[in-house]
Design an enzyme around this catalytic site. Structure first.
Site, PDB file in Angstrom:
ATOM      1  N   GLY A  32       0.830  -1.197   0.000  1.00 17.51           N
ATOM      2  CA  GLY A  32       0.000   0.000   0.000  1.00 17.51           C
ATOM      3  C   GLY A  32       0.867   1.250   0.000  1.00 17.51           C
ATOM      4  N   CYS A  33       0.237   2.398  -0.216  1.00 20.63           N
ATOM      5  CA  CYS A  33       1.011   3.641  -0.318  1.00 20.63           C
ATOM      6  C   CYS A  33       1.617   4.060   1.020  1.00 20.63           C
ATOM      7  CB  CYS A  33       0.150   4.758  -0.901  1.00 20.63           C
ATOM      8  SG  CYS A  33      -1.386   5.098  -0.009  1.00 20.63           S
TER       9      CYS A  33
END
Length: 325
Positions: free
Chosen positions: A130-131
């Site tokens: 994920g970011c």
């Protein structure tokens, strides 16, 4: 060498960024695009600036049973929407899942490309981080690997631009009227990225990530993630910086900087910036990590992972300079 590529969820922000990178990649050829609401339209109708060679590519309704012959498939779908469908993709098609369904799932490599490139190379199923983990874990990895901080009771305070919510399915909080001139925390104590961060901290340190706190905040900008991370440890600032420089020596995309990083530094790129400030007398280490949430936080790292699993140079199609200002 032409590697046949498909993108599912191409009309979303992550899929659109993957398309932008694939379009100029020296070895990738985009031959398949799929979506839901955009199915039936040409790529140029959704992205007027797309290269002429891709303009008339028709976006198809996503169905694993009708895939053309592909070498690599990028899947950029909402969490919960990819697990069942991707299980029906032929085994000879390499998959990079930009969504959240396969992180730390058996049979899928966790694609933290700058930390474990050799464990990703040659795999056929890769789950993109994920970011927020892309920003936080790149900053934490050198400290954990060198035992400079305690793995427990880490506090991650992160800020993200509104494109991190994706293009579809967002509520009014992510519209201009509510996000402009506003700062809002969300996902308190239960954010979907918590489990992968905890597991990676434990994997890097060999200890327990008990007590991990992660609080994301929405800020009124389009792109960027800044993670400010509070840790316990007796290291000095110079020791932290030196450990990071050694850890990332020869790595193309992680920049260790003496100055606190800014989100603008990474905009439009696959770069990650990390820095540190420490006070041994207070048993305090502050780690900082910055990425573009659509670059290193999504499509950029996905292309880097695809390069690794296809045996290409990691930098292929990714060595552009960040956008400034």
């Amino acid at each position: 060498m032409s590697i046949r590529v498909g993108i599912v969820g191409i009309s979303g922000f992550g899929g659109g960024e993957a398309m932008r990178l694939v379009a100029s990649h020296p070895s990738f050829e985009l031959i398949y695009a799929a979506g839901e609401g955009s199915a039936g339209s040409r790529l140029v109708d959704r992205f007027p600036g797309v290269p002429a060679k891709l303009a008339d590519l028709v976006i198809e309704k996503w169905d694993p049973a009708t895939l053309p012959k592909l070498d690599v498939l990028f899947a950029s779908l909402p969490t919960g929407a990819s697990a069942e469908a991707l299980a029906r993709v032929p085994k000879d098609v390499k998959i990079v899942d930009i969504g959240g369904d396969h992180r730390y799932v058996e049979g899928w490599a966790y694609g933290l490309a700058d930390i474990w490139p050799t464990q990703i190379a040659g795999q056929t199923r890769v789950a993109n981080p994920g970011c927020f983990p892309a920003a936080a874990l790149n900053a934490l990895a050198p400290l954990l690997a060198n035992k400079l901080i305690e793995p427990g009771n880490i506090v991650i305070d992160a800020k993200t631009g509104i494109s991190g919510a994706g293009r579809g399915g967002a509520d009014s909080r992510f519209g201009y009227a509510e996000s402009n001139e506003n700062l809002a925390p969300y996902g308190l104590l239960k954010h979907v990225h918590m489990p992968e961060m905890a597991k990676t901290i434990e994997r890097l340190s060999g200890g327990s990530a008990a007590g991990l706190v992660f609080t994301p905040h929405l800020v009124p900008m389009t792109r960027g993630v800044l993670a400010t991370i509070y840790c316990r440890g007796r290291a000095t600032t110079d020791q932290c910086l030196d450990a990071a420089r050694r850890f990332y020596a020869g790595r193309a995309f992680v920049r260790v900087t003496d100055k606190p990083p800014q989100t603008k530094w990474a905009t439009g790129s696959n770069l990650a910036f990390v820095s540190y400030a420490a006070d041994p007398e207070r048993n305090l280490v502050i780690a900082m990590g910055v990425v573009d949430n659509l670059g290193k936080g999504a499509a950029g790292q996905a292309v880097q992972n695809a390069n690794l699993i296809c045996g290409l140079p990691e930098t292929a199609g990714l060595d552009g300079v960040p956008v400034w200002p």
